[in-house]
Write an enzyme that holds these catalytic residues in place. Structure first.
Site, PDB file in Angstrom:
ATOM      1  N   ASP A  10      38.902  37.062  33.833  1.00 37.38           N
ATOM      2  CA  ASP A  10      38.251  37.267  35.099  1.00 37.38           C
ATOM      3  C   ASP A  10      36.722  37.320  35.027  1.00 37.38           C
ATOM      4  OD1 ASP A  10      38.987  39.307  37.928  1.00 37.38           O
ATOM      5  OD2 ASP A  10      37.124  38.725  37.204  1.00 37.38           O
ATOM      6  N   ASP A 106      38.767  32.302  39.698  1.00 41.64           N
ATOM      7  CA  ASP A 106      37.980  32.861  38.506  1.00 41.64           C
ATOM      8  C   ASP A 106      38.654  33.593  37.642  1.00 41.64           C
ATOM      9  OD1 ASP A 106      38.498  35.129  40.241  1.00 41.64           O
ATOM     10  OD2 ASP A 106      36.487  35.826  39.504  1.00 41.64           O
ATOM     11  N   GLU A 107      40.426  33.336  37.601  1.00 37.19           N
ATOM     12  CA  GLU A 107      41.095  34.299  36.792  1.00 37.19           C
ATOM     13  C   GLU A 107      42.125  33.195  36.151  1.00 37.19           C
ATOM     14  OE1 GLU A 107      42.580  38.098  38.461  1.00 37.19           O
ATOM     15  OE2 GLU A 107      41.823  36.852  40.130  1.00 37.19           O
TER      16      GLU A 107
HETATM   17 MG   LIG Z   1      36.284  38.027  39.346  1.00 37.98          MG
END
Ligand SMILES: [Mg+2]
Length: 419
Positions: A10, A106-107
């Protein structure tokens, strides 16, 4: 079965971190990404840790943020850049394992069970991933390590994000001592409202839920909600016990698929159609590129969305049939936004999906009169080729060129966001 090892990566303050990495002059300065820097009424979409330390928060008005932090650097969002860096991070993770599942912009989940013999321990692999992401993109990734997707996710959210080195392993034997004493609201999938419901049922900690016989939990929840919710009860109970068999989904290119779909979990609630269009365009592009690489056309476009709340599910899933089977991004995108506009009830959206089904070989497609489809196809082939050779950043989206009606606007923006 061999115990799996899964990590969740993350990125910290993703949009803001991408911007800071792009300009050495921004280093050491508080920075936010905001809707429209010219207007103080714009909204802060992302804040870097330095800005957060000065009290700036995501989703507040830019004017308020500037009042707290007058030397704030304000940049406008460049969605295309964030999408490109996200793809770059996914590509970095693929060098460690071919089982990588993008979970949001974003993961990413990565199953590294098969990578241990090659690259070392899980912790060594996670540290190497972190290092490579940092040197190649300038973004700081926090990595949770678990033996299932839910344990990796909780390892990241509850510990890795707060630890000095951005890493944490939630192993099976740590559940009782580390996870279970925590408040029920820390459990993955439990929002503020659901936590309050559990509190009122006398379930205050994750351990109380985990150690309760499942039959008792089902009964309690049925009493509370006055409806059958056995599936929900079992889901929470399994998460609290770290039980999750779901695989890390990877695209397989073997058998011709019956449908090609993509879904995206958004970093926060999206409330405006302009924002949602950005995601729809990106999803249509992913789906159509995949279809073009398979040599398939689709005749049915499906669009779905979900809200963030598990207790009060919102959203819809609808489909429409195209006049002619195709794999052109702009035509699928047009159908997708038409469907979305028709069925969306203005509820905040957290997850969006686009699927193209009714697939047939491209060879069967008919030329239709009054349409310059061969032109689109040539253009898209050329851009696909460039992108696969030189990466996504090499060229703008096909639909920015083909949709002449909005050409001027689109040249600088993607669905209302700046590139
Ligand atoms: Mg994040």
């Amino acid at each position: 079965m061999k115990e799996r090892i899964i990590v969740l990566s993350d990125c910290q303050s993703f949009y803001a971190s991408v911007e800071k990495a792009s300009q050495p002059a921004y280093l050491g300065r508080p920075l936010v990404v905001a809707g429209d820097p010219a207007r103080r009424s714009g909204i802060v979409l992302a804040a870097c840790p330095l800005a957060k330390a000065r009290g700036v928060t995501t989703a507040e008005a830019l004017g308020e943020a500037l009042a707290k932090c007058p030397d704030l650097v304000v940049v406008r969002p460049r969605m295309q850049q964030y999408i490109d860096v996200s793809a770059q991070i996914t590509a970095i993770l693929r060098t460690f394992s071919d089982m990588v599942e993008p979970y949001s912009i974003d993961e990413q989940f990565v199953d590294i069970t098969g990578s241990l013999a090659l690259f070392g321990s899980a912790e060594e692999i996670a540290a190497a991933m972190q290092e490579q992401i940092r040197t190649e993109t300038g973004v700081y990734a926090r990595i949770g390590i678990g033996y299932s997707k839910v344990t990796a996710k909780m390892a990241c959210d509850l510990w890795a994000k707060k630890s000095d080195n951005g890493l944490f392993t939630l192993s099976r034997d740590l559940l009782p001592s580390r996870l279970w004493p925590r408040p029920i609201g820390d459990l993955f999938m439990v929002g503020r409202r659901m936590a309050a419901h559990f509190d009122s049922m006398g379930i205050l900690t994750i351990g109380q839920l985990a150690e309760m016989p499942l039959a008792e939990l089902k009964w309690k929840m049925r009493e509370k909600f006055r409806k059958r919710c056995d599936i929900d009860a079992e889901l929470y109970w399994r998460i609290a016990n770290g039980i999750d068999d779901s695989p890390v989904h990877t695209d397989t290119y073997d058998a011709p698929p019956k449908s090609v779909g993509h879904q995206m979990t958004l970093p926060r609630d999206y409330r405006s159609f302009a924002e949602i269009k950005v995601v729809l365009l990106e999803l249509c592009e992913l789906v159509c590129r995949r279809c073009r690489s398979l040599g398939m056309n689709g005749s049915v476009v499906s669009v779905g969305c979900q809200g963030a709340s598990f207790e009060e599910p919102t959203g819809f899933s609808r489909q429409t049939t195209l006049p002619d089977p195709c794999n052109a991004t702009n035509l699928v995108y047009e159908a997708a936004i038409r469907l979305f506009r028709l069925h969306w009830d203005d509820q905040p959206v957290r997850r969006v999906s686009v699927t193209l089904s009714g697939l047939s070989s491209e060879m069967e497609y008919q030329l239709t009169l009054f349409e310059s489809r061969p032109k689109y196809r040539e253009l898209e082939r050329a851009t696909d080729l460039l992108k696969s050779k030189y990466g996504d950043a090499i060229i703008g989206r096909a639909s920015s060129f083909t949709d002449s009606g909005q050409l001027r606007d689109r040249a600088g923006k993607i669905g209302g966001h700046y590139k």
